[in-house]
Motif scaffolding. Structure first.
Motif, short mmCIF file in Angstrom:
data_model
loop_
_atom_site.label_atom_id
_atom_site.label_comp_id
_atom_site.label_asym_id
_atom_site.label_seq_id
_atom_site.Cartn_x
_atom_site.Cartn_y
_atom_site.Cartn_z
N LYS A 58 60.18 49.25 34.72
CA LYS A 58 58.99 50.09 35.13
C LYS A 58 58.26 49.68 33.64
O LYS A 58 58.71 49.69 32.55
N VAL A 59 56.85 49.35 33.83
CA VAL A 59 56.15 48.66 32.76
C VAL A 59 54.86 49.79 32.51
O VAL A 59 54.23 50.00 33.43
N THR A 60 54.81 50.21 31.20
CA THR A 60 53.59 51.09 30.96
C THR A 60 53.04 50.40 29.84
O THR A 60 53.67 49.97 28.88
N ARG A 61 51.65 50.08 29.75
CA ARG A 61 50.94 49.34 28.98
C ARG A 61 50.07 50.40 28.13
O ARG A 61 49.20 51.06 29.04
N ASN A 62 49.70 50.45 26.77
CA ASN A 62 48.72 51.17 25.85
C ASN A 62 47.93 50.07 25.73
O ASN A 62 48.00 49.31 24.68
N THR A 68 53.35 47.29 25.17
CA THR A 68 53.94 47.40 26.49
C THR A 68 55.37 48.01 26.38
O THR A 68 56.40 47.53 25.68
N LEU A 69 55.51 49.05 27.02
CA LEU A 69 56.78 49.95 27.22
C LEU A 69 57.57 49.16 28.55
O LEU A 69 56.95 49.46 29.58
N ASN A 93 65.05 51.60 26.89
CA ASN A 93 63.48 51.32 26.81
C ASN A 93 63.27 50.31 25.62
O ASN A 93 63.80 50.28 24.33
#
Length: 105
Positions: A58-62, A68-69, A93
């Motif tokens: 699962k990718v989360t970008r700030n 990118t997490l 993570n």
């Protein structure tokens, strides 16, 4: 981004191994041919430590920090687990920042 988990096993009939996580970016050259460029690679598991059975990232970008997490499931060796049979569910993570992967504890 494209992610890959791969295993490198020891030689000589042993059962030592290390799993690595690699991140790639797809690119297209001037002729329209697509290829993948390696961003970074990091060891994420191995004998006596933990294992990744399936990559369900699962990718989360700030956008403010350009970080990118990347989070995915793994199994960690705990208690009476045999070294090659981890049983404790964990989330791994990784942070992609400045073109480098770093594990977040």
């Amino acid at each position: 981004l494209v992610f890959v988990v791969f295993t490198v096993e020891g030689f000589g009939g042993g059962n030592n191994h290390t799993q690595y996580f690699a991140a790639f970016t797809p690119e297209t050259d001037e002729k329209g041919n697509q290829h993948f460029s390696l961003i970074d690679v990091i060891p994420i598991a191995g004998k006596g430590w933990r294992g990744v059975m399936t990559l369900n990232a699962k990718v989360t970008r700030n956008p403010k920090s350009n970080e990118t997490l990347i989070a995915f499931d793994g199994l960690e060796v705990a208690g009476d687990d045999a070294p090659n049979f981890p049983g404790k569910k964990v989330t791994i993570n990784l942070l992609l920042k400045g073109g480098r992967l770093v594990e977040q504890k």
